[in-house]
Design a protein around this motif. Structure first.
Motif, PDB file in Angstrom:
ATOM      1  N   LYS A   1       0.773  -1.246  -0.014  1.00  0.00           N
ATOM      2  CA  LYS A   1       0.107  -0.070   0.109  1.00  0.00           C
ATOM      3  C   LYS A   1       0.812   1.247   0.085  1.00  0.00           C
ATOM      4  O   LYS A   1       0.526   2.297  -0.829  1.00  0.00           O
ATOM      5  N   LYS A   2       2.081   1.313   0.830  1.00  0.00           N
ATOM      6  CA  LYS A   2       2.668   2.319   0.699  1.00  0.00           C
ATOM      7  C   LYS A   2       3.471   2.561  -0.463  1.00  0.00           C
ATOM      8  O   LYS A   2       3.437   3.824  -1.104  1.00  0.00           O
ATOM      9  N   LYS A   3       3.896   1.651  -1.366  1.00  0.00           N
ATOM     10  CA  LYS A   3       4.414   1.935  -2.721  1.00  0.00           C
ATOM     11  C   LYS A   3       3.403   2.420  -3.620  1.00  0.00           C
ATOM     12  O   LYS A   3       3.767   3.260  -4.475  1.00  0.00           O
ATOM     13  N   GLN A   4       2.010   1.983  -3.484  1.00  0.00           N
ATOM     14  CA  GLN A   4       1.177   2.163  -4.414  1.00  0.00           C
ATOM     15  C   GLN A   4       0.723   3.692  -4.123  1.00  0.00           C
ATOM     16  O   GLN A   4       0.260   4.222  -4.898  1.00  0.00           O
ATOM     17  N   LEU A   5       0.869   4.199  -2.958  1.00  0.00           N
ATOM     18  CA  LEU A   5       0.426   5.481  -2.452  1.00  0.00           C
ATOM     19  C   LEU A   5       1.683   6.556  -2.535  1.00  0.00           C
ATOM     20  O   LEU A   5       1.344   7.765  -2.541  1.00  0.00           O
ATOM     21  N   ALA A   6       2.946   6.268  -2.682  1.00  0.00           N
ATOM     22  CA  ALA A   6       3.817   6.885  -2.897  1.00  0.00           C
ATOM     23  C   ALA A   6       3.897   8.196  -3.907  1.00  0.00           C
ATOM     24  O   ALA A   6       3.602   7.713  -5.094  1.00  0.00           O
ATOM     25  N   GLY A   7       4.114   9.431  -3.486  1.00  0.00           N
ATOM     26  CA  GLY A   7       3.911  10.522  -4.542  1.00  0.00           C
ATOM     27  C   GLY A   7       2.587  10.775  -5.017  1.00  0.00           C
ATOM     28  O   GLY A   7       2.315  11.598  -5.781  1.00  0.00           O
ATOM     29  N   LYS A   8       1.732  10.049  -4.199  1.00  0.00           N
ATOM     30  CA  LYS A   8       0.062  10.602  -4.479  1.00  0.00           C
ATOM     31  C   LYS A   8      -0.641  11.041  -3.358  1.00  0.00           C
ATOM     32  O   LYS A   8      -1.325  10.515  -2.606  1.00  0.00           O
ATOM     33  N   GLN A   9      -0.436  12.381  -3.405  1.00  0.00           N
ATOM     34  CA  GLN A   9      -0.990  13.198  -1.984  1.00  0.00           C
ATOM     35  C   GLN A   9      -2.421  12.992  -1.880  1.00  0.00           C
ATOM     36  O   GLN A   9      -3.011  12.724  -0.791  1.00  0.00           O
TER      37      GLN A   9
ATOM     38  N   GLU B 295      -4.584  10.693  -3.082  1.00  0.00           N
ATOM     39  CA  GLU B 295      -4.871   9.245  -2.743  1.00  0.00           C
ATOM     40  C   GLU B 295      -4.527   9.170  -1.514  1.00  0.00           C
ATOM     41  O   GLU B 295      -5.188   8.535  -0.770  1.00  0.00           O
ATOM     42  N   SER B 296      -3.352   9.223  -0.976  1.00  0.00           N
ATOM     43  CA  SER B 296      -2.810   9.051   0.357  1.00  0.00           C
ATOM     44  C   SER B 296      -3.826   9.661   1.448  1.00  0.00           C
ATOM     45  O   SER B 296      -4.159   8.851   2.303  1.00  0.00           O
ATOM     46  N   LEU B 297      -4.196  10.779   1.155  1.00  0.00           N
ATOM     47  CA  LEU B 297      -5.023  11.582   2.180  1.00  0.00           C
ATOM     48  C   LEU B 297      -6.113  11.078   2.341  1.00  0.00           C
ATOM     49  O   LEU B 297      -6.889  10.691   3.329  1.00  0.00           O
ATOM     50  N   SER B 298      -6.908  10.574   1.131  1.00  0.00           N
ATOM     51  CA  SER B 298      -8.232   9.667   1.004  1.00  0.00           C
ATOM     52  C   SER B 298      -7.892   8.335   1.844  1.00  0.00           C
ATOM     53  O   SER B 298      -9.079   8.223   2.431  1.00  0.00           O
ATOM     54  N   PHE B 299      -6.953   7.631   1.577  1.00  0.00           N
ATOM     55  CA  PHE B 299      -6.950   6.436   2.335  1.00  0.00           C
ATOM     56  C   PHE B 299      -6.857   6.710   3.984  1.00  0.00           C
ATOM     57  O   PHE B 299      -7.410   6.014   4.546  1.00  0.00           O
ATOM     58  N   LEU B 300      -5.960   7.811   4.329  1.00  0.00           N
ATOM     59  CA  LEU B 300      -5.861   8.084   5.893  1.00  0.00           C
ATOM     60  C   LEU B 300      -7.348   8.545   6.193  1.00  0.00           C
ATOM     61  O   LEU B 300      -7.866   7.965   7.536  1.00  0.00           O
ATOM     62  N   LYS B 301      -8.192   9.111   5.454  1.00  0.00           N
ATOM     63  CA  LYS B 301      -9.617   9.511   5.968  1.00  0.00           C
ATOM     64  C   LYS B 301     -10.246   8.312   6.292  1.00  0.00           C
ATOM     65  O   LYS B 301     -11.131   8.082   7.022  1.00  0.00           O
ATOM     66  N   GLU B 302     -10.345   7.431   5.132  1.00  0.00           N
ATOM     67  CA  GLU B 302     -10.957   6.168   5.066  1.00  0.00           C
ATOM     68  C   GLU B 302     -10.719   5.447   6.383  1.00  0.00           C
ATOM     69  O   GLU B 302     -11.390   4.578   6.768  1.00  0.00           O
ATOM     70  N   ALA B 303      -9.407   5.301   6.513  1.00  0.00           N
ATOM     71  CA  ALA B 303      -8.994   4.406   7.648  1.00  0.00           C
ATOM     72  C   ALA B 303      -9.193   5.289   9.120  1.00  0.00           C
ATOM     73  O   ALA B 303      -9.115   4.407  10.096  1.00  0.00           O
ATOM     74  N   GLY B 304      -9.793   6.283   8.983  1.00  0.00           N
ATOM     75  CA  GLY B 304     -10.124   7.099  10.338  1.00  0.00           C
ATOM     76  C   GLY B 304      -8.847   7.500  11.041  1.00  0.00           C
ATOM     77  O   GLY B 304      -8.877   7.800  12.121  1.00  0.00           O
ATOM     78  N   ILE B 305      -7.929   7.655  10.192  1.00  0.00           N
ATOM     79  CA  ILE B 305      -6.569   8.068  10.899  1.00  0.00           C
ATOM     80  C   ILE B 305      -6.582   9.762  11.023  1.00  0.00           C
ATOM     81  O   ILE B 305      -6.023  10.352  11.909  1.00  0.00           O
ATOM     82  N   VAL B 306      -7.111  10.207  10.067  1.00  0.00           N
ATOM     83  CA  VAL B 306      -7.317  11.768   9.811  1.00  0.00           C
ATOM     84  C   VAL B 306      -8.719  12.031   9.744  1.00  0.00           C
ATOM     85  O   VAL B 306      -9.387  11.404   9.206  1.00  0.00           O
TER      86      VAL B 306
END
Length: 57
Positions: free
Chosen positions: A16-24, A26-37
């Motif tokens: 997942k880290k490799k998939q999201l690297a450099g993709k701000q 998409e990364s933020l969306s993932f963190l929102k969905e995970a409930g981290i932000v």
């Protein structure tokens, strides 16, 4: 959790880290969905005081 399960979990995180690297966005969306932000993109209070050792960061 067995060692095999742990290794599989860690491998999934690395993928997942490799998939999201450099993709701000998409990364933020993932963190929102995970409930981290929250919706504003700020860390939720449960995560604000976490300490990550430098070698892992």
């Amino acid at each position: 959790m067995s060692q095999t399960e742990r290794n599989q979990f860690l491998a999934a995180i690395q993928d997942k880290k490799k998939q999201l690297a450099g993709k701000q966005k998409e990364s933020l969306s993932f963190l929102k969905e995970a409930g981290i932000v929250n919706k504003q993109g700020k860390l939720r209070k449960e995560y604000k005081n976490l300490c990550i050792p430098q070698e892992q960061a």
